[in-house]
Design a protein around this motif. Structure first.
Motif, PDB file in Angstrom:
ATOM      1  N   THR A 229     -13.173   4.038  -2.674  1.00 19.08           N
ATOM      2  CA  THR A 229     -11.830   5.022  -2.853  1.00 19.08           C
ATOM      3  C   THR A 229     -11.187   4.469  -4.107  1.00 19.08           C
ATOM      4  OG1 THR A 229      -9.963   6.315  -2.217  1.00 19.08           O
ATOM      5  CG2 THR A 229      -9.896   4.064  -1.478  1.00 19.08           C
ATOM      6  N   ALA A 230     -10.217   5.212  -4.563  1.00 19.55           N
ATOM      7  CA  ALA A 230      -9.344   4.864  -6.087  1.00 19.55           C
ATOM      8  C   ALA A 230      -8.206   4.140  -5.481  1.00 19.55           C
ATOM      9  CB  ALA A 230      -9.141   6.161  -6.644  1.00 19.55           C
ATOM     10  N   ALA A 231      -8.149   3.372  -6.398  1.00 21.82           N
ATOM     11  CA  ALA A 231      -6.727   2.611  -6.256  1.00 21.82           C
ATOM     12  C   ALA A 231      -6.093   1.776  -7.558  1.00 21.82           C
ATOM     13  CB  ALA A 231      -7.001   1.061  -5.404  1.00 21.82           C
TER      14      ALA A 231
ATOM     15  N   GLY B 222      -6.425   5.863  -2.389  1.00 23.82           N
ATOM     16  CA  GLY B 222      -6.685   7.064  -1.926  1.00 23.82           C
ATOM     17  C   GLY B 222      -7.133   8.193  -2.931  1.00 23.82           C
ATOM     18  N   PRO B 223      -6.847   9.502  -2.631  1.00 20.22           N
ATOM     19  CA  PRO B 223      -6.440  10.040  -1.361  1.00 20.22           C
ATOM     20  C   PRO B 223      -7.657  10.407  -0.443  1.00 20.22           C
ATOM     21  CG  PRO B 223      -6.708  11.722  -3.281  1.00 20.22           C
ATOM     22  CD  PRO B 223      -6.982  10.328  -3.893  1.00 20.22           C
ATOM     23  N   GLU B 224      -9.144  10.217  -0.835  1.00 21.19           N
ATOM     24  CA  GLU B 224     -10.154  10.579  -0.013  1.00 21.19           C
ATOM     25  C   GLU B 224     -11.071   9.390   0.130  1.00 21.19           C
ATOM     26  OE1 GLU B 224     -10.212  12.926   1.910  1.00 21.19           O
ATOM     27  OE2 GLU B 224      -8.469  13.993   0.947  1.00 21.19           O
ATOM     28  N   LEU B 225     -11.832   9.139   0.907  1.00 20.12           N
ATOM     29  CA  LEU B 225     -12.812   7.826   1.185  1.00 20.12           C
ATOM     30  C   LEU B 225     -14.278   8.406   0.924  1.00 20.12           C
ATOM     31  CD1 LEU B 225     -11.629   6.162   4.445  1.00 20.12           C
ATOM     32  CD2 LEU B 225     -11.310   5.461   1.778  1.00 20.12           C
ATOM     33  N   LEU B 226     -15.130   7.608   0.055  1.00 21.42           N
ATOM     34  CA  LEU B 226     -16.422   8.076  -0.274  1.00 21.42           C
ATOM     35  C   LEU B 226     -17.389   7.126   0.594  1.00 21.42           C
ATOM     36  CD1 LEU B 226     -14.682   8.857  -2.883  1.00 21.42           C
ATOM     37  CD2 LEU B 226     -16.751   8.465  -3.987  1.00 21.42           C
TER      38      LEU B 226
ATOM     39  N   VAL C 115       0.775  -1.244   0.087  1.00 22.58           N
ATOM     40  CA  VAL C 115       0.062  -0.057  -0.122  1.00 22.58           C
ATOM     41  C   VAL C 115       0.928   1.428  -0.004  1.00 22.58           C
ATOM     42  CG1 VAL C 115      -1.867   1.393   1.150  1.00 22.58           C
ATOM     43  CG2 VAL C 115      -1.780  -1.118   1.014  1.00 22.58           C
ATOM     44  N   ALA C 116       0.356   2.351  -0.906  1.00 23.55           N
ATOM     45  CA  ALA C 116       1.262   3.517  -0.987  1.00 23.55           C
ATOM     46  C   ALA C 116       0.119   4.761  -0.551  1.00 23.55           C
ATOM     47  CB  ALA C 116       1.962   3.786  -2.146  1.00 23.55           C
ATOM     48  N   ALA C 117       0.656   5.806  -0.227  1.00 21.56           N
ATOM     49  CA  ALA C 117      -0.355   6.939  -0.382  1.00 21.56           C
ATOM     50  C   ALA C 117      -0.395   7.864  -1.355  1.00 21.56           C
ATOM     51  CB  ALA C 117      -0.029   7.875   0.744  1.00 21.56           C
ATOM     52  N   SER C 118      -1.314   8.584  -1.738  1.00 20.09           N
ATOM     53  CA  SER C 118      -1.395   9.268  -3.100  1.00 20.09           C
ATOM     54  C   SER C 118       0.033  10.327  -2.826  1.00 20.09           C
ATOM     55  CB  SER C 118      -2.375  10.178  -3.111  1.00 20.09           C
ATOM     56  OG  SER C 118      -2.469  11.227  -4.475  1.00 20.09           O
ATOM     57  N   GLY C 119       0.803  10.712  -4.139  1.00 15.26           N
ATOM     58  CA  GLY C 119       1.896  11.493  -4.193  1.00 15.26           C
ATOM     59  C   GLY C 119       2.993  10.795  -3.959  1.00 15.26           C
ATOM     60  N   GLY C 120       3.092   9.597  -3.746  1.00  9.39           N
ATOM     61  CA  GLY C 120       4.419   8.814  -3.690  1.00  9.39           C
ATOM     62  C   GLY C 120       4.830   8.339  -4.952  1.00  9.39           C
TER      63      GLY C 120
ATOM     64  N   LEU D  52      -5.522  10.058  -7.278  1.00  9.02           N
ATOM     65  CA  LEU D  52      -4.774   9.413  -6.479  1.00  9.02           C
ATOM     66  C   LEU D  52      -3.313   9.480  -7.579  1.00  9.02           C
ATOM     67  CD1 LEU D  52      -3.493   6.982  -4.399  1.00  9.02           C
ATOM     68  CD2 LEU D  52      -4.565   5.531  -6.082  1.00  9.02           C
ATOM     69  N   VAL D  53      -2.321  10.046  -7.023  1.00 14.37           N
ATOM     70  CA  VAL D  53      -1.101  10.497  -7.959  1.00 14.37           C
ATOM     71  C   VAL D  53       0.057   9.372  -7.692  1.00 14.37           C
ATOM     72  CG1 VAL D  53       0.444  12.085  -8.711  1.00 14.37           C
ATOM     73  CG2 VAL D  53      -1.950  12.649  -8.196  1.00 14.37           C
ATOM     74  N   THR D  54       0.571   8.882  -8.739  1.00 17.73           N
ATOM     75  CA  THR D  54       1.825   7.995  -8.573  1.00 17.73           C
ATOM     76  C   THR D  54       2.858   8.329  -9.544  1.00 17.73           C
ATOM     77  OG1 THR D  54       0.522   6.373  -7.405  1.00 17.73           O
ATOM     78  CG2 THR D  54       2.856   5.592  -8.033  1.00 17.73           C
ATOM     79  N   THR D  55       3.996   8.367  -9.372  1.00 21.82           N
ATOM     80  CA  THR D  55       5.195   8.861 -10.176  1.00 21.82           C
ATOM     81  C   THR D  55       5.928   7.496 -10.182  1.00 21.82           C
ATOM     82  OG1 THR D  55       5.129  11.082  -9.585  1.00 21.82           O
ATOM     83  CG2 THR D  55       7.078  10.131 -10.837  1.00 21.82           C
ATOM     84  N   VAL D  56       6.358   7.103 -11.557  1.00 21.27           N
ATOM     85  CA  VAL D  56       7.164   5.918 -11.479  1.00 21.27           C
ATOM     86  C   VAL D  56       8.751   6.341 -11.641  1.00 21.27           C
ATOM     87  CG1 VAL D  56       7.773   3.944 -13.087  1.00 21.27           C
ATOM     88  CG2 VAL D  56       5.307   5.139 -13.029  1.00 21.27           C
ATOM     89  N   THR D  57       9.393   5.663 -10.725  1.00 23.57           N
ATOM     90  CA  THR D  57      11.010   5.798 -10.696  1.00 23.57           C
ATOM     91  C   THR D  57      11.657   4.631 -11.356  1.00 23.57           C
ATOM     92  OG1 THR D  57      11.147   5.204  -8.458  1.00 23.57           O
ATOM     93  CG2 THR D  57      10.627   7.317  -8.871  1.00 23.57           C
ATOM     94  N   GLN D  58      12.706   4.647 -11.365  1.00 27.38           N
ATOM     95  CA  GLN D  58      13.774   3.647 -11.784  1.00 27.38           C
ATOM     96  C   GLN D  58      14.474   3.058 -10.651  1.00 27.38           C
ATOM     97  OE1 GLN D  58      14.458   1.886 -14.957  1.00 27.38           O
ATOM     98  NE2 GLN D  58      15.150   0.389 -13.356  1.00 27.38           N
TER      99      GLN D  58
END
Length: 490
Positions: free
Chosen positions: A99-101, A130-134, A53-58, A221-227
């Motif tokens: 919520t979103a996943a 996340g980021p928010e629950l409905l 699990v990870a939070a938004s923005g990670g 829900l925002v996620t950035t891919v890294t190497q």
């Protein structure tokens, strides 16, 4: 990950706490199932660790030495009260939040764990939520929308009305096998549009209820891919491995599209008239293999390729609102058609709107497509003709797609011009029309067609020299003997 001053773990900031278990559904949306070419009769599941699990923005790492990290936008359910052996009609009462996943997965590690998905789906950061629950009580389980963007471009857009298995059924089914406890998360599957992401890509997923009061939303829900920098140790376990099947599934392309057309076979088909191919198919019991009612924009051109299919449904305003916008099936088809493929569009013979225009024709041409066949209309007819790609259509029409059609799905069996076309079928067209050849028969049929063409050419020479048709067409034993001698002399 843990704030030492408060003792809170930010990975679970969008949830009531660390989930005891995360259960994910394999195939649940009709659009995704049709893309994969298989529709399950019942839902099936796998588990993901809570450490994913990870939070938004990670961020999420694409591990060193891998290439096929894919995103999957999903609706996540968070269980509020214990559920065990609950009936479908009461199952939604046990869901507290929605919520979103993003059910990220690494196709490079599927082979040895396929089904369980331990390594391919269990990596750190592979389950952003996340980021928010409905509030589940404020939304209808069949009226939730999930969308996903990559670098700001809409890639997935579907609603839970398109599920093969309604959300309450998933809860009820799981509860008959195990106890669902407060805080558990169910990932309910992804629609069509999932594909590969690479380092630097930003993936956003949002779940909302546009028809509910206030149109509640999870936010993006925002996620950035890294190497990743740490290679796998082959002394410890199997290493990442990919093949063309894994690549096709990861990128969202269908597995049946591998082409039977070698350069030599393609060259033969370019020489074989469609009329001769049709005659040979008829001799083998296949009469319903011509795409009727279509005419070539370039009569002197010959069309040869393997079929990539796109299906349109009859126009309906509410369905077009859900399926016609964004990165819809039509755009995905033209964006992913491969060199040597013919994009075949099933438009039900409806000519009251265009099924493509010059921009899409340019895209297909730029990707190396062998041609386009549609039993619908073409918009911007002269501009499409100027592109130069072989196009067969039922005529011109100035109206846009939505007047008559909903772009529904791709890479499925379709009806076009009165015949069935499957992905991977061989499509050949000339001035006479278009014929569809089952891949297993292509070599046999084209060789027989070319042999018949040679024979017919010799007969034509004899007729031109003044011989009567009787006994020559078809040949009696005497003429057959003369023909065989002529062939042997060559």
């Amino acid at each position: 990950m843990t704030d030492e001053s408060t003792g809170t773990d930010h990975r679970f900031s969008a949830l009531p706490g660390r989930p005891g278990k995360i259960i994910a559904v394999h195939l649940s949306y009709a659009s995704r199932a049709d893309q994969r070419g298989r529709r399950p009769s019942d839902p099936s599941y796998f588990l993901k660790p809570s450490s994913s699990v990870a939070a938004s923005g990670g961020t999420v790492e694409r591990p060193h030495g891998t290439e096929l990290l894919a995103f999957e936008g999903e609706v996540a359910l968070v269980i509020g009260t214990t559920a065990r052996h609950v009936p479908v009609e009461h199952a939604w009462e046990h869901v507290a939040w929605v919520t979103a996943a993003n059910d990220l997965g690494l196709y490079d590690l599927r082979a040895n764990d396929k089904g369980s998905n331990v390594r391919s789906k269990g990596g750190d950061g592979f389950t952003p939520i996340g980021p928010e629950l409905l509030d589940a009580r404020a939304v209808r389980p069949d009226a939730l929308r999930v969308r996903a963007w990559v670098n700001g471009e809409l890639r997935q857009d579907d609603t839970t009305a398109g599920l093969l298995f309604p959300l309450p059924r998933l809860v009820a089914d799981l509860s008959q096998h195990l106890t669902l406890e407060p805080g558990d998360v169910i990932l309910t599957g992804t629609p069509a549009g999932s594909s590969v992401v690479v380092p630097g890509d930003v993936v956003e997923v949002e779940v909302d209820a546009p028809d509910a009061p206030g149109a509640p939303t999870s936010g993006r829900l925002v996620t950035t891919v890294t190497q990743g920098e740490h290679p796998f140790d082959d002394a410890l376990g199997s290493l990442p491995a990919v093949d063309e099947v894994q690549r096709a599934e990861a990128w969202g392309a269908p597995s049946p599209r591998s082409s039977v057309l070698t350069p030599e076979l393609r060259a033969k088909l370019l020489r074989a008239p469609v009329a001769a191919l049709s005659a040979q198919l008829r001799k083998r019991g296949l009469d319903e293999v011509t795409i009727d009612g279509v005419l070539p924009m370039h009569p002197s051109a010959t069309l040869v390729g393997t079929a990539r299919t796109l299906r349109f449904l009859p126009g309906r305003e509410d369905l077009f609102a859900r399926h016609g916008g964004g990165y819809n099936a039509q755009k995905r088809a033209f964006d992913t058609v491969e060199p040597g493929e013919v994009l075949v569009i099933g438009a039900r013979g409806e000519t009251g709107s265009g099924t493509l225009g010059d921009i899409l024709a340019l895209r297909a041409h730029a990707r190396g497509a062998a041609g386009i066949v549609t039993d619908g209309g073409v918009r911007d007819h002269d501009a499409v003709a100027a592109v130069g790609i072989p196009v067969y259509s039922a005529g011109a029409h100035p109206a846009v797609l939505g007047r008559r059609h909903v772009p529904w799905d791709l890479d499925v069996a379709i009806a076009c011009g009165g015949t069935t076309v499957e992905p991977g079928d061989v499509v050949v067209g000339d001035r006479d029309g278009v014929v569809v050849i089952p891949p297993a028969l292509v070599e046999e049929v084209v060789d027989a067609a070319l042999a018949q063409e040679e024979e017919d050419g010799w007969i034509a020479e004899q007729v031109a020299a003044g011989h009567p048709v009787e006994g020559l067409f078809p040949m009696n034993p005497q003429w057959r003997s003369r023909y065989d001698a002529w062939r042997a002399s060559r």
